[in-house]
Design a protein around this motif. Structure first.
Motif, PDB file in Angstrom:
ATOM      1  N   ALA A  49       0.847  -1.191  -0.105  1.00  7.84           N
ATOM      2  CA  ALA A  49      -0.076   0.017  -0.053  1.00  7.84           C
ATOM      3  C   ALA A  49       0.981   1.137  -0.115  1.00  7.84           C
ATOM      4  O   ALA A  49       0.712   2.049  -0.738  1.00  7.84           O
ATOM      5  CB  ALA A  49      -0.846  -0.214   1.278  1.00  7.84           C
ATOM      6  N   TYR A  50       1.932   1.193   0.809  1.00  4.27           N
ATOM      7  CA  TYR A  50       2.893   2.380   0.768  1.00  4.27           C
ATOM      8  C   TYR A  50       3.487   2.658  -0.760  1.00  4.27           C
ATOM      9  O   TYR A  50       3.429   3.885  -1.018  1.00  4.27           O
ATOM     10  CB  TYR A  50       3.855   2.225   1.916  1.00  4.27           C
ATOM     11  N   ARG A  51       4.008   1.371  -1.160  1.00  7.12           N
ATOM     12  CA  ARG A  51       4.555   1.535  -2.477  1.00  7.12           C
ATOM     13  C   ARG A  51       3.708   2.006  -3.656  1.00  7.12           C
ATOM     14  O   ARG A  51       3.995   2.877  -4.405  1.00  7.12           O
ATOM     15  CB  ARG A  51       5.074   0.047  -2.913  1.00  7.12           C
ATOM     16  N   LEU A  52       2.192   1.763  -3.616  1.00  2.54           N
ATOM     17  CA  LEU A  52       1.497   2.245  -4.446  1.00  2.54           C
ATOM     18  C   LEU A  52       0.687   3.642  -3.902  1.00  2.54           C
ATOM     19  O   LEU A  52      -0.033   4.100  -4.737  1.00  2.54           O
ATOM     20  CB  LEU A  52       0.097   1.138  -4.617  1.00  2.54           C
ATOM     21  N   GLN A  53       1.233   4.034  -2.780  1.00  3.32           N
ATOM     22  CA  GLN A  53       0.299   5.472  -2.299  1.00  3.32           C
ATOM     23  C   GLN A  53      -0.769   5.248  -2.101  1.00  3.32           C
ATOM     24  O   GLN A  53      -1.506   6.286  -2.486  1.00  3.32           O
ATOM     25  CB  GLN A  53       0.941   6.414  -3.269  1.00  3.32           C
ATOM     26  N   THR A  54      -1.105   4.277  -1.239  1.00  5.75           N
ATOM     27  CA  THR A  54      -2.674   4.306  -0.720  1.00  5.75           C
ATOM     28  C   THR A  54      -2.746   3.327   0.285  1.00  5.75           C
ATOM     29  O   THR A  54      -1.717   3.505   1.228  1.00  5.75           O
ATOM     30  CB  THR A  54      -3.293   3.403  -2.117  1.00  5.75           C
ATOM     31  N   THR A  55      -3.818   3.117   0.694  1.00  3.91           N
ATOM     32  CA  THR A  55      -3.982   2.345   2.235  1.00  3.91           C
ATOM     33  C   THR A  55      -4.307   0.844   1.893  1.00  3.91           C
ATOM     34  O   THR A  55      -4.823   0.584   0.961  1.00  3.91           O
ATOM     35  CB  THR A  55      -5.210   3.080   2.902  1.00  3.91           C
TER      36      THR A  55
END
Length: 192
Positions: A49-55
């Motif tokens: 999620a961090y890598r994809l800039q989401t939760t």
């Protein structure tokens, strides 16, 4: 998988050019893509999620959704990440083969491109649409930077130097103070 092989970042354009050398098709559905990405991230949903800039909650919702639009930003982020990680050995073999056979690549782009020289002279950046051949050592520098995870700014510096050598100087030696500026990339595609 991707119909659009152009990109607006150098990293994504290199990844999409690498996709032409794949020997297997990556997962098509969002659940299969997320399963693949989670496996690559050691099943750590928070890290993905961090890598994809989401939760993590957004990832779970995307995985269980019946259908999502191809234009959804998270859908596109998942696709970019799959393209970035798919078949790394095939990618490296293709890079090695290209470099062993003269190390040339074609580049087609539309971006704001300018030129700055010593003593304050400049060719102010303007929108240009160009197709050029990048010769040695620039393909090797781009591949090495890509393999080492160099950030976009570092890739942009390498490509700016390559454009200076291939477009502005065309084989003539450049002065040490001359610098090409590459700004606001609208379209970028590599061919190799």
């Amino acid at each position: 998988m991707p119909l659009n092989l152009s990109a607006n970042t150098i990293q994504e354009a290199l990844d999409r050019a690498d996709s032409r050398h794949w020997t297997r098709t990556p997962p098509h559905s969002i659940p299969a893509r997320l399963t693949y990405l989670l496996k690559q991230n050691r099943h750590d949903t928070a890290a993905l999620a961090y890598r994809l800039q989401t939760t993590p909650a957004d990832l779970d919702a995307l995985r269980t959704a019946a259908r999502t639009s191809q234009d959804h930003p998270l859908h596109q982020a998942v696709e970019r990440e799959v393209i970035r990680l798919w078949q790394p050995r095939v990618r490296r073999q293709a890079h090695d083969a290209i470099l062993a056979n003269g190390g040339q690549m074609m580049l087609s782009f539309r971006a704001w491109l300018g030129f700055t020289a010593a003593a304050g002279t400049s060719d102010d950046p303007r929108l240009r649409f160009l197709t050029l051949t990048l010769n040695t050592p620039y393909p090797e520098l781009l591949f090495t930077a890509q393999h080492n995870g160099t950030p976009e700014a570092g890739l942009r510096d390498i490509l700016s130097d390559a454009l200076g050598a291939c477009y502005f100087h065309r084989g003539r030696p450049a002065h040490l103070q001359e610098k090409v500026s590459l700004d606001r990339i609208d379209y970028l595609e590599f061919y190799y």
